[in-house]
Design an enzyme around this catalytic site. Sequence first.
Site, mmCIF file in Angstrom:
data_model
loop_
_atom_site.group_PDB
_atom_site.id
_atom_site.type_symbol
_atom_site.label_atom_id
_atom_site.label_comp_id
_atom_site.label_asym_id
_atom_site.label_seq_id
_atom_site.Cartn_x
_atom_site.Cartn_y
_atom_site.Cartn_z
ATOM 1 C CG ASP A 6 -1.917 1.152 1.208
ATOM 2 O OD1 ASP A 6 -2.226 1.657 0.113
ATOM 3 O OD2 ASP A 6 -2.392 1.554 2.283
ATOM 4 C CB SER A 7 0.271 4.740 -0.952
ATOM 5 O OG SER A 7 -1.041 4.846 -0.435
ATOM 6 C CE1 TYR A 38 3.042 5.503 -3.540
ATOM 7 C CE2 TYR A 38 1.938 3.538 -4.375
ATOM 8 C CZ TYR A 38 3.056 4.144 -3.824
ATOM 9 O OH TYR A 38 4.168 3.381 -3.566
ATOM 10 N N GLY A 39 -2.668 8.817 -4.573
ATOM 11 C CA GLY A 39 -3.958 9.101 -5.229
ATOM 12 C C GLY A 39 -4.045 10.395 -5.996
ATOM 13 C CB THR A 72 -4.678 4.370 -5.944
ATOM 14 O OG1 THR A 72 -5.759 5.072 -5.297
ATOM 15 C CG2 THR A 72 -4.046 5.274 -6.960
ATOM 16 C CD GLU A 148 -3.117 9.203 6.205
ATOM 17 O OE1 GLU A 148 -2.234 9.970 6.622
ATOM 18 O OE2 GLU A 148 -2.942 8.392 5.282
ATOM 19 C CB THR A 181 -7.872 1.140 1.862
ATOM 20 O OG1 THR A 181 -6.773 1.985 1.517
ATOM 21 C CG2 THR A 181 -7.980 0.009 0.859
ATOM 22 C CG HIS A 182 -7.046 6.555 3.672
ATOM 23 N ND1 HIS A 182 -6.234 6.055 2.696
ATOM 24 C CD2 HIS A 182 -6.218 7.053 4.630
ATOM 25 C CE1 HIS A 182 -4.967 6.257 3.031
ATOM 26 N NE2 HIS A 182 -4.938 6.850 4.193
HETATM 27 N N1 DGL Z 1 -6.017 4.371 0.326
HETATM 28 C C1 DGL Z 1 -5.562 4.344 -1.018
HETATM 29 C C2 DGL Z 1 -6.583 3.708 -1.953
HETATM 30 O O1 DGL Z 1 -7.241 2.793 -1.564
HETATM 31 C C3 DGL Z 1 -5.122 5.693 -1.533
HETATM 32 C C4 DGL Z 1 -4.192 6.437 -0.631
HETATM 33 C C5 DGL Z 1 -3.235 7.328 -1.385
HETATM 34 O O2 DGL Z 1 -3.673 8.257 -2.080
HETATM 35 O O3 DGL Z 1 -2.039 7.077 -1.284
HETATM 36 O O4 DGL Z 1 -6.703 4.086 -3.109
#
Ligand code: DGL
Length: 260
Positions: A6-7, A38-39, A72, A148, A181-182
């Site tokens: 994950d990121s 990453y998003g 993502t 977060e 996932t957040h």
């Molecule tokens: N939680 C990530 C997802 O499910 C994105 C988090 C991020 O932007 O790094 O896409």
Amino acid sequence: MIGLVDSGVGGLTIQREILDLLPNESTVYFADTGRAPYGSKSEKTILRYAKECFQFLLKNYPVKLVVLACHTVSAFAYEQLKDEVEIPVLEIIGPSVNLALRETRSGRIGVIGTESLINSGVYQKRLKEKSDVEVFSQSCPLLMPLSEEGWFREAETYTITRKYIAPLVDEEIDTLILGCTHYPPLIDALRAALPDYVKIVNPAAAVAEDVARMLQERSLQAPGVQASHLYVVTDNPERFKRVGERYLGRSMYYVRLVSS
Ligand code: DGL
């Protein structure tokens, strides 16, 4: 070990379900905290980052299966990464798509996620490949930092969530996919922004079931010994542990810093 990529902390909402369902399994969770989020990044960059994390995990740990615990990363990197290795690689968009199609009655499905995920149109494509549904998407960049920050029930979170969700409510969706996932910890704010009849789809439990099924099919289940859980991060292990324990609902005992 089961590997998760994950990121950052979001994928811990997936890991939580895996640990609940498969308590004998050891895990190694790679969080690219040095380069998250990453998003908001481009497809090319997300693919490169995800590939590096994936390869690091496989090179350094005895991983028998990898879960791309991020929508993502799943959207941009799954097709390439799965072909690089012999071991099973699972993504989390397929389980969300299947659940949403099972839940919807009207065929009007909403998806929320990061900017990159929503711009990719991946959910639109995958849902429409399987069924003749209408898909309405909305990127919600402010929900990740609120999540977060642990602002799960603050008035500001409810207001911002309602603002993002209103266009989807106007489209009369009957199912909403949590495409990040957040978002599961924000379930109360999301529920408050939606009419009662709208079903909320969080794929985490279905992903854990996919992992269990895959391990069984390939006879890869762990023997009943004490499981251990290692977290590997590319920056700020203290913050990862502090924020992550809220998502995981458990303590993290081994958090290791590596360079990205
Ligand atoms: N939680 C990530 C997802 O499910 C994105 C988090 C991020 O932007 O790094 O896409």
